[in-house]
Write an enzyme that holds these catalytic residues in place. Structure first.
Site: not given
Ligand code: NAG
Ligand code: NAG
Ligand code: NAG
Ligand code: NAG
Ligand code: NAG
Ligand code: NAG
Length: 427
Positions: A160, A403, A406
């Site tokens: 990702s 998070d 990311h």
């Protein structure tokens, strides 16, 4: 930063030397020898060189070959690099002309990345550029990039984080393409961006381990018991052939418990082993290099490998609060020492990619780990759609739900693409 001895180039370099006085038999023998042996053992070249009595015996020819090929033009290069300047070493500099695009200007941004839309209160993290020490980065030129991609395919392969870089690149380019001529499509292996007028695609291929694994579904891959199959690089690799520019990454999935499968996923009794992270990562990087050696034509294709994307999950690690993470962080980590990734894996990359001579095709390394390690302010934190929108309860508990892996877009990964741009055109 690149490994440069390649079969075809080597042959060309040798053949371009003056062999006019050789008999045609000898030169044919020479070509055959070189063609057959250059992949297996460089010493044969010196052997063949030595039976050619018209050129002086000179063993230093071997060490000269890389020097010669280094000056040969890589595909897509339009200029020289900055005389050995390491563009990944430098400092962050304020730049209020950033970001290059706005969230709302890029229709291809996923809601996992749009921080402002998801309530991030301050925008400081967007106003930085990267200033290498001792040289300058070229300005990102979307026209140039798109013209270069005409009739071509660019492929991002990995997890990702690589998808984030892919998305950033699409956003950096898409403003130059009229609405009706661009599209993004989900496919079984990932996503494909098409610029119709350019007959160009930019694709993201989900392969978080590069090798075959039980986490290979691009949409449902949250498995706790991760299994990676040794010797399986061709499973995904088959689908990468023919791309003109490939950008690989693989890191975050390796750092928590996984097992290596010997044999096949179909085996009734699975032969599974647990080995140290470094060893399993080395299997992946080594397999990738072998795949590249076998499948990539260095005259036509450029290959990049992006280093580990750092995380900021425990603020004690950079001298912050004992229980914090990236949540509520609005400034960088000063000093340049914090390294938010596994150093031992950087070591593995160095050994496999850089120093061993295993790579026969140039692999350009995008060493973004250190410069990104300062950027505890640049993560999506709680300002994103997770698998669903965060609930109020989750929002109230950033220690568990932020998070810190990311990155917001626009943001840090646009800079990675500026570095990529620089290495693609001015290697
Ligand atoms: C071999 O080549 C190198 C580089 O061109 C040169 O410096 C050296 O003098 C040569 N040695 C002999 C024995 O010709
Ligand atoms: C961007 O690239 C195009 C195509 O090569 C070129 O014509 C143009 O001058 C470049 N723009 C800038 C600002 O360098
Ligand atoms: C479009 O690009 C592909 C390669 O990606 C090429 O095979 C094809 O011929 C191109 N089509 C046109 C119409 O240029
Ligand atoms: C993985 O495969 C390679 C090549 O077949 C072999 O040398 C290596 O021992 C294997 N590793 C494990 C952990 O099974
Ligand atoms: C966020 O940071 C600010 C300033 O550093 C501080 O005043 C505030 O209490 C922090 N908020 C939370 C919820 O930690
Ligand atoms: C990448 O950069 C870091 C520090 O910036 C350095 O320690 C490391 O050796 C570099 N890695 C490679 C493979 O060049």
């Amino acid at each position: 930063m690149q490994k440069v001895v390649t079969g075809d180039k080597l042959k060309k370099t040798l053949l371009s030397q003056n062999y006019s006085s050789l008999s045609s038999f000898l030169s044919l023998a020479f070509i055959l020898f070189v063609t057959v042996f250059y992949f297996t053992d460089l010493r044969y070249i010196s052997y063949v060189q030595n039976i050619d009595h018209n050129t002086p015996t000179n063993h230093t020819i071997i060490s000269l070959i890389p020097e010669k090929t280094r000056s040969e033009k890589l595909p897509f290069a339009i200029g020289e690099g900055n005389g050995g300047c390491d563009i990944f070493t430098g400092e962050w500099t304020r730049d209020y002309t950033r970001p290059i695009y706005e969230e709302w200007e890029c229709p291809f941004l996923e809601p996992q990345l749009t921080c402002i839309e998801h309530g991030r209160p301050e925008k400081d993290y967007r106003y930085w550029r990267w200033q290498p020490r001792g040289c300058s980065l070229p300005r990102f030129n979307a026209t140039l990039m798109l013209e270069t991609l005409r009739g071509k395919k660019m492929l991002f392969v990995g997890d990702s984080l690589n998808r984030g870089q892919f998305t950033s690149l699409v956003c950096l380019l898409q403003g130059n393409i009229p609405e009706k001529d661009k599209s993004m499509e989900a496919v079984p292996s990932g996503v494909v961006f098409t610029a119709k007028d350019y007959n160009a695609t930019i694709e993201f291929y989900w392969a978080p381990f590069l090798l075959e694994s039980n986490a290979d579904d691009p949409y449902k891959h949250r498995v706790t018991d991760r299994i990676v199959r040794n010797g399986s690089i061709d499973t995904h690799g088959e689908n990468w052939r023919g791309a003109d520019i490939i950008v690989f990454n693989s890191y975050i999935w390796w750092i928590s418990g996984l097992r290596i499968l010997r044999g096949s996923f179909e085996d009734e009794v699975k032969d599974l082993v647990e080995i140290p992270m470094e060893d399993s990562y080395r299997i992946a990087v080594g397999s990738l290099i072998k795949w590249i050696n076998k499948n990539v034509d260095p005259q036509k294709t450029r290959v990049f490998f992006t280093s580990m994307s750092p995380t900021h999950q425990g603020s004690y690690k950079w001298g912050g609060a004992s229980k914090g993470n990236c949540y509520n962080e609005t400034s960088m980590i000063k000093g340049g020492e914090f390294f938010g990734a596994e150093r031992s894996l950087m070591q593995v990359i160095s050994e496999e990619l850089m120093n061993t001579g295993k790579a026969e095709v140039p692999i350009t390394f995008l060493n973004i780990t250190q410069l990104s390690s300062a950027r505890k302010d640049a993560h999506t934190s709680i300002y994103k759609k997770q698998w669903g929108p965060l609930t109020d309860k989750q929002l109230a508990d950033p220690m568990s739900y932020a998070d810190c892996i990311h990155w917001c877009l626009p943001g840090l990964q646009d800079i990675w693409n500026e570095l990529f741009f620089s290495k693609l055109f001015y290697p």
